[in-house]
Design a protein around this motif. Structure first.
Motif, PDB file in Angstrom:
ATOM      1  N   ARG A  60      -7.864   4.372   3.285  1.00 40.64           N
ATOM      2  CA  ARG A  60      -7.635   4.395   1.830  1.00 40.64           C
ATOM      3  C   ARG A  60      -7.977   3.062   1.176  1.00 40.64           C
ATOM      4  NH1 ARG A  60      -2.798   7.105   3.288  1.00 40.64           N
ATOM      5  NH2 ARG A  60      -1.581   5.204   2.837  1.00 40.64           N
ATOM      6  N   SER A  61      -7.940   1.976   1.937  1.00 37.80           N
ATOM      7  CA  SER A  61      -8.193   0.652   1.357  1.00 37.80           C
ATOM      8  C   SER A  61      -9.666   0.248   1.439  1.00 37.80           C
ATOM      9  CB  SER A  61      -7.333  -0.391   2.066  1.00 37.80           C
ATOM     10  OG  SER A  61      -7.714  -0.507   3.437  1.00 37.80           O
ATOM     11  N   ILE A  62     -10.565   1.182   1.786  1.00 40.27           N
ATOM     12  CA  ILE A  62     -11.963   0.807   1.993  1.00 40.27           C
ATOM     13  C   ILE A  62     -12.661   0.404   0.692  1.00 40.27           C
ATOM     14  CG2 ILE A  62     -12.932   3.121   1.693  1.00 40.27           C
ATOM     15  CD1 ILE A  62     -14.734   2.481   4.102  1.00 40.27           C
ATOM     16  N   ASP A  63     -12.216   0.930  -0.452  1.00 44.83           N
ATOM     17  CA  ASP A  63     -12.861   0.604  -1.727  1.00 44.83           C
ATOM     18  C   ASP A  63     -12.184  -0.546  -2.456  1.00 44.83           C
ATOM     19  OD1 ASP A  63     -10.581   1.966  -2.181  1.00 44.83           O
ATOM     20  OD2 ASP A  63     -11.356   3.212  -3.829  1.00 44.83           O
ATOM     21  N   LYS A  64     -11.192  -1.205  -1.821  1.00 42.74           N
ATOM     22  CA  LYS A  64     -10.530  -2.340  -2.454  1.00 42.74           C
ATOM     23  C   LYS A  64     -11.315  -3.616  -2.168  1.00 42.74           C
ATOM     24  CE  LYS A  64      -5.829  -0.466  -2.368  1.00 42.74           C
ATOM     25  NZ  LYS A  64      -4.442  -0.688  -1.935  1.00 42.74           N
ATOM     26  N   PRO A  65     -11.442  -4.514  -3.153  1.00 41.95           N
ATOM     27  CA  PRO A  65     -12.192  -5.770  -2.930  1.00 41.95           C
ATOM     28  C   PRO A  65     -11.472  -6.666  -1.921  1.00 41.95           C
ATOM     29  CG  PRO A  65     -11.110  -5.806  -5.062  1.00 41.95           C
ATOM     30  CD  PRO A  65     -10.924  -4.427  -4.527  1.00 41.95           C
ATOM     31  N   ASN A 110       0.802  -1.215   0.000  1.00 44.23           N
ATOM     32  CA  ASN A 110       0.000   0.000   0.000  1.00 44.23           C
ATOM     33  C   ASN A 110       0.839   1.271   0.000  1.00 44.23           C
ATOM     34  OD1 ASN A 110      -2.823  -1.181   0.396  1.00 44.23           O
ATOM     35  ND2 ASN A 110      -1.677  -2.126   2.082  1.00 44.23           N
TER      36      ASN A 110
END
Length: 974
Positions: A954-959, A886
């Motif tokens: 920042r990683s909330i929209d990653k599958p 990340n």
């Protein structure tokens, strides 16, 4: 005019030669191939029916393609002509000596009446096989039947009329229905309504016909041997089913109208011609002793339906005492007479026999002739043979008869699809009109013929009929093909010459004023005709020469407008000082090129109107192309006239928002010359951004300097960012203007200070005004008293600026105090920071032996780990694995580089002979470097908790599952 005719004759020489060569081989003068050279089929084409009757034919009737034939004594043969291979034979079932006297078939072919010579009558419907006797009809010898074409159907005749040999007229109705076919008689009623008489008493009713006119009016025609009766009356609406008794009742006390002829041959017969199915008959032919009474049927007449009657006597070879006619049939233009051994066809237009067909003796004597009104076929039979006539193109020669009768319109109607015949009719009509001095009509007809052009033209010239000649040329011109360009050109030129000659003659005669106006309108229509447009355009030079030779300037201008040659029109008006008219033409047609060409002339005489026209054209005109006209005009014009040029330039700049530099420069020059007050406002409105200014700055500066417009020059200097020049020039005009210029360089304090020093020096040295100099100090914070003092002369006392010096010292004291306060605040802040650092060094956290890594869930104390303030704990390698993907690319590269350096510092030295002191120094340096590297790694990896910091946000929209490993993960669950 003669020369033009000669030219036209030359141009047509070849076509005339071709026509002559055609004539020499049998082609007529008109240029069409003679249709008579080909074999034509006869109008009445006879066909023998392939039918051998087993017994002799007594009677035959046909209607609606249904044929009924009486054979011998007791046989009836029915044939549907649509299915001739399926005949139907019916037996009459008579055991006595009765014979068929006559048969009657209605218009639908459904109802057949069979009259016997024993004064009996039988009935047969098309849908049944059994013949029924009509009991109410017994005792009457039936001579004729008038069918009801308006109420009759396949099962019901409606009210019909029946004529007998004793002169009585009966009204009857026959109805056949499935339910009552074998239980009741088909004849509904049979009642007498009238008796026909001649001077000797009752006479046989030879024929009956029922027709309906307009407004519910009925016409009944009945004939005896030498009389033709008409019964006219209205049947109330809704009571038609009740019959025609009311019509005959109207004539109970007096005879109806009738026509009578002296001669008779024992019977008569009437025939009708119906042009279309289910329409009323249009004409009739009554065969009687004196000949054939022929006429038309006019249903609008109140008392008599017969119209345009005439009697055609029988041909000379017919002797009614020896070979009297037997039957008559009427077609559109002929009636056919049946004689015992032949058929004659007589034209109804002139009474001439046009066809005769002789039958061989072996066929026997001709018995009867009838016509099927639905298919217009004619049937003739003997006792042994049946013949059928087809009528083909009956109207093919009718045009000749109408032409011989001078009925040219009808003649043309019947040969409109035969151009060779139409040409003959038109030529005959043209010659007829010419002989009767109807020259205009003659010219119109001649123009449509193929006769030699030069002969016809000379014919009108010799008769001195110039108007008719013009009409002929006009019609001839309209009939030319687009490919005949030479003939079109010559005819157009000739007509123009004739029109101009005729107008010249009429114009000089006041009594012919109306004729002159009418001819002028025709000439203008000719010039503006769309069909002549291409020819006139291609030959406009010749037309202009003709108009000029006749001095007809009015039509020259009119023609130029039609040709859209507006340049010639405007030039004509300018030459005759008609400047307003010239401008009107320009404004009306809005041609930019013409505006550019004629504006230099027009603006010299009507400047205001020209500028108005320019403004109305708007953006269609390019103002740059009009500047030469304005420059020439403004150089010789007064100030008031120059204002018109300024008005147009302002329109271009402010309304059209023109950005062309030439336009703005020219407007600037006009302002500098005549309107200095508007100059500065224009410059200010243009703004101070050099990239958005459309005039040339250098040109504008030079122009303003030449005319002494210093304010404008100062403004231009400011736009060019030449602030020193602007201040220098502004000081010559106004100190306040200079001050406004000195504040412009906001980002350059040194320049700003320099400019204010210039102003201060000018105030002190030039104006010698100490107060103004002190005012400069207050206007600019950059200036101090010590900067201005050198400009004052030595004799100036301190009293003049004591206050300024005191103010300056006070400012210095305030500045010193402010610096002291800032130093104390900085000391306190440094002290607090040192305390915070010491406190952080002493901060710790406790880790229990059973604690596990938050990432891998293995015991935490087995490997190096991190402890965050939030309470999460991670192994070093687990945290690195979670954080690394990340990180930005540059931090990933830096982390990899730090790891390599850390690994390098941990390797043992390869040299075993280094001095002890050197190793110690190297080790000390290595330990310090290694600690620094680890600290740098910690700053990157452990900057924040991987579960609580920004990384998680920042990683909330990653599958949850990597798309590249989705298929693999899905298979693992199966």
């Amino acid at each position: 005019m003669a020369s033009i005719l000669d030219e036209y004759e030359d141009s047509l020489y070849r076509s005339a030669s071709v026509q002559q060569s055609r004539a020499s081989v049998g082609i007529p003068h008109s240029g069409y191939v003679n249709a008579r050279l080909e074999k034509e089929t006869p109008i009445f084409n006879k066909q023998r029916i392939d039918f051998a009757p087993p017994e002799k034919i007594n009677s035959l009737v046909v209607s609606s393609n249904q044929l009924c034939m009486s054979l011998g004594k007791d046989t009836l043969l029915r044939i549907d002509l649509g299915k001739p291979d399926e005949p139907n034979q019916v037996e009459l079932g008579r055991k006595d000596e009765a014979k068929v006297y006559k048969m009657f078939l209605d218009h639908t072919g459904s109802h057949l009446l069979i009259a016997l010579n024993t004064s009996e009558c039988l009935y047969l419907n098309r849908s049944v096989q059994k013949v029924r006797a009509l009991s109410r009809w017994k005792g009457h010898l039936i001579e004729s039947v008038g069918w009801n074409k308006f109420l009759g159907s396949e099962t019901n005749t409606g009210p019909i009329l029946v004529g007998t040999a004793q002169g009585q007229i009966y009204e009857a109705e026959i109805s056949v229905s499935e339910g009552s076919l074998f239980s009741t008689n088909p004849d509904q009623y049979f009642r007498q309504v009238y008796t026909l008489e001649e001077e000797s008493g009752p006479a046989p009713v030879c024929c009956l016909e029922i027709e309906r006119g307009i407004e519910g009016k009925f016409f009944i025609i009945a004939t005896t041997r030498k009389r033709l009766f008409q019964f006219v009356g209205k049947v109330p609406e809704g009571t038609e089913q009740q019959g025609f008794s009311s019509i005959f009742a109207m004539h109970a006390d007096h005879l109806p109208s009738f026509r009578e002829f002296p001669a008779n041959f024992g019977f008569s017969e009437i025939a009708f011609y119906t042009p279309k199915l289910r329409s009323n008959p249009r004409s009739f032919a009554w065969m009687m002793g004196n000949g054939v009474l022929y006429g038309t049927l006019d249903y609008s007449r109140p008392d008599s339906i017969l119209s345009d009657e005439r009697v055609w006597v029988y041909p000379s070879d017919i002797d009614i005492t020896v070979n009297k006619p037997i039957s008559i049939v009427l077609t559109q233009f002929h009636f056919l007479l049946l004689l015992p051994d032949r058929v004659k066809a007589v034209c109804t237009l002139n009474g001439q026999v046009v066809f005769q067909d002789l039958f061989l003796e072996k066929f026997g004597l001709l018995t009867r002739m009838i016509k099927d009104p639905t298919v217009q076929q004619i049937w003739i039979h003997t006792e042994k043979v049946v013949f059928r006539y087809h009528v083909q193109r009956e109207s093919r020669d009718v045009w000749k008869m109408y032409m011989s009768m001078n009925k040219f319109d009808l003649a043309k109607e019947y040969c409109k699809d035969r151009p060779e015949c139409l040409d003959i009719v038109l030529a005959k009509e043209a010659e007829h009109c010419f002989q009767n001095k109807r020259y205009l009509d003659s010219a119109k007809c001649y123009a449509l013929t193929q006769n030699y052009f030069e002969e016809i033209a000379l014919k009108f010239i010799e008769a001195k009929q110039e108007e008719a000649l013009m009409e002929f040329l006009i019609k001839k011109l309209s009939n030319l093909k687009p490919s005949e360009k030479t003939q079109t050109t010559l005819l157009t030129t000739w007509l123009t010459e004739l029109y101009l000659n005729w107008l010249g003659i009429l114009e000089g005669d006041p009594s012919q004023r109306n004729l002159y106006l009418d001819t002028r309108e025709k000439f203008r229509t000719f010039l503006s005709s769309p069909k002549n447009k291409d020819c006139l355009f291609n030959n406009r030079a010749s037309i202009y020469e003709l108009l000029a030779s006749h001095g007809d300037t009015e039509h020259m201008v009119y023609f130029a407008v039609i040709m859209q040659d507006y340049e010639r029109v405007v030039a004509h008006h300018c030459q005759h000082d008609e400047y307003d008219e010239a401008l009107n033409v320009l404004s009306r047609h809005r041609d930019e090129k013409l505006f550019y060409k004629f504006s230099p002339v027009l603006i010299q005489h009507i400047p205001k109107k020209v500028v108005d026209a320019w403004i109305s054209m708007g953006s269609r005109l390019d103002a740059r192309n009009l500047i030469p006209a304005l420059v020439n005009y403004s150089q010789s014009a007064s100030t008031q006239q120059i204002n018109e040029a300024i008005r147009y330039m302002e329109f271009c700049v402010y309304q059209l928002e023109e950005t062309q530099q030439a336009i703005h420069n020219y407007l600037l020059s006009l302002y500098a010359l005549c309107r200095p007050d508007s100059l500065l406002s224009y410059l200010e409105q243009a703004g101070t951004n050099p990239n958005r200014i459309h005039y040339d700055l250098k040109y504008a500066l030079r122009l303003c300097a030449e005319h002494g417009h210093h304010h404008a020059c100062v403004h231009i200097y400011k736009v060019m960012e030449l602030y020193e020049e602007a201040v220098d020039l502004a000081l010559q005009v106004d100190v306040d203007l200079a001050k406004s210029c000195a504040d412009l360089p906001e980002d350059d304090e040194e320049l700003r200070k320099k400019l204010w020093l210039k102003i201060a020096r000018h105030v002190v040295q030039e104006e010698k005004d100490v107060k103004k100099a002190m005012a400069c100090l207050s206007s600019c914070a950059l200036l101090k008293i010590e900067d201005v003092l050198p400009f004052f002369p030595d004799f100036v006392t301190i009293d003049h600026f004591k206050e300024a010096i005191c103010n300056s010292l006070e400012d210095y004291n305030k500045h010193i105090e402010e610096l002291k306060r800032e130093m104390e605040e900085a000391t306190q802040s440094a002290k607090r920071i040192r305390e915070d650092i010491q406190e952080m060094r002493n901060k710790y956290g406790s880790v229990e032996p059973q604690e596990k890594c938050a990432a891998c869930d293995f015991p935490l104390l087995n490997r190096p780990f991190y402890l965050f303030l939030c309470g999460h704990m991670f192994h070093y390698d687990c945290l690195l694995q979670a954080v690394f993907p990340n990180l930005p690319a540059y931090k990933q590269a830096k982390l990899e580089d730090l790891q390599k350096k850390l690994a390098a510092t941990g390797q043992p030295s390869k040299s075993h002979h280094r001095p002890k002191d050197a190793d110690t120094i190297s080790l000390g340096k290595g330990q310090q470097s290694r600690e620094q590297i680890k600290a740098d790694i910690d700053d990157i990896v452990a900057a924040e908790c991987v579960y609580c910091g920004e990384l998680m946000i920042r990683s909330i929209d990653k599958p949850f599952i990597d798309p590249q490993k989705y298929e693999e993960e899905m298979q693992s669950w199966l």
